[in-house]
Design a protein around this motif. Sequence first.
Motif, PDB file in Angstrom:
ATOM      1  N   LEU A 133      45.123  47.859  32.150  1.00 44.71           N
ATOM      2  CA  LEU A 133      45.431  49.229  31.751  1.00 44.71           C
ATOM      3  C   LEU A 133      45.107  49.466  30.274  1.00 44.71           C
ATOM      4  N   SER A 134      45.297  48.469  29.463  1.00 47.67           N
ATOM      5  CA  SER A 134      45.020  48.600  28.032  1.00 47.67           C
ATOM      6  C   SER A 134      43.541  48.858  27.759  1.00 47.67           C
ATOM      7  N   GLN A 135      42.662  48.466  28.704  1.00 46.94           N
ATOM      8  CA  GLN A 135      41.237  48.717  28.558  1.00 46.94           C
ATOM      9  C   GLN A 135      40.836  50.113  29.036  1.00 46.94           C
ATOM     10  N   LEU A 136      41.693  50.735  29.829  1.00 52.45           N
ATOM     11  CA  LEU A 136      41.391  52.060  30.382  1.00 52.45           C
ATOM     12  C   LEU A 136      41.977  53.188  29.546  1.00 52.45           C
ATOM     13  N   PRO A 186      47.346  49.499  42.027  1.00 50.89           N
ATOM     14  CA  PRO A 186      47.825  49.791  40.677  1.00 50.89           C
ATOM     15  C   PRO A 186      46.983  50.834  39.943  1.00 50.89           C
ATOM     16  N   ASN A 187      45.769  51.117  40.454  1.00 45.72           N
ATOM     17  CA  ASN A 187      44.903  52.111  39.802  1.00 45.72           C
ATOM     18  C   ASN A 187      44.993  53.482  40.458  1.00 45.72           C
ATOM     19  N   SER A 193      53.823  51.708  34.900  1.00 39.39           N
ATOM     20  CA  SER A 193      53.012  51.575  33.682  1.00 39.39           C
ATOM     21  C   SER A 193      52.244  52.859  33.385  1.00 39.39           C
ATOM     22  N   ILE A 194      51.681  53.469  34.416  1.00 39.62           N
ATOM     23  CA  ILE A 194      50.940  54.717  34.221  1.00 39.62           C
ATOM     24  C   ILE A 194      51.898  55.862  33.925  1.00 39.62           C
ATOM     25  N   ILE A 195      53.020  55.916  34.634  1.00 44.32           N
ATOM     26  CA  ILE A 195      53.999  56.984  34.393  1.00 44.32           C
ATOM     27  C   ILE A 195      54.525  56.899  32.961  1.00 44.32           C
TER      28      ILE A 195
END
Length: 344
Positions: free
Chosen positions: A4-7, A196-197, A223-225
């Motif tokens: 996620l840190s890369q996106l 997860p995506n 994580s996204i929320i």
Amino acid sequence: MKELSQLVRPNIWRLSPYSSARDEYSGHEAKVFLDANENPYNQPLNRYPDPLQHEVKVQLAKVKGVREEQIFLGNGSDEAIDLAYRCFTHPGIDNVVAIEPTYGMYRVCADINDVEYRPVMLDDQFQMSAQEMLDACDQYTKLIWICSPNNPTGNLIDSDEIVRVLNEFQGIVIVDEAYSDFSGQPAFRESLDRYPNLIVLNTLSKAWGCAAIRLGMAFASKSIIDIFNKVKYPYNVNSLTQTKALEMLRTPYETTKWVRTLLQERERMIDSFKMLPICRGVYPTDANFFLAKMTDAQAIYDYLVERGIIVRNRTHVTKCGNCLRVTIGSRSENSQLLAALRQY
């Protein structure tokens, strides 16, 4: 999926969110509120709303079969659409891929955020090819947009094709299920723990009859929320909206009844449209509307407007030439439309 840190945009990943007064005493019972520069009079409208809409999320989690931590609430689904761009894309650098035709706000938000928008045409049955979607991606593709049931076509997108995109795309896949209550098919929000995506959009505007209160939702991993909540405005959902949403969510059987009635009317309307000399055909639909191919959509639209009946002219939308999109209304409204068209 990439980490996620890369996106996430680096500045968003590093962002320290604004801490509202209501966040700072979370977990403690409070009786005297002297922290937010509010007026002590005119209760309850004098107080700022819950910035994370806890009560609404608790009730919504029960109705939608998700966990509270998997829910983001916003000012309509459009807020979540815009947040996806602001959180995951670099203006002027990244791009997104979307089915075409589809809901117009995906492109509008791309333009606002200066992000390249890459449409991939559906086939003649308005179905998506996962391979074509993936082929349109490159190292700068951060988001893929899939609306199912789709707008304006009304049909469900093949779930196997969506799953392939989820499995093979390294970025974020957003499935907009605004009309899923009318489809009778399993919703992708039920698969959040598997992907997860995945971000799934939903709304109270359609089946729940609450377009006026502007409450949209996004379901995703915690994580996204958390990222969405970090970027959103502190009090993005007002107290009046939260109160009305709670009222509606406590009586879900009313919505079930409305949906059943609308599906019956949908069948009646489609059968009636197919019998009209000015209708060349009706496309399959899994939503509370249908797309009808007409002999002259613009002329028929203008004729209906003169009689105070408003449908949506989609004739200038890709693959929708001479098509009208018709929402299923009450039996009386539907009958008025049919009566006018029979006199055309």
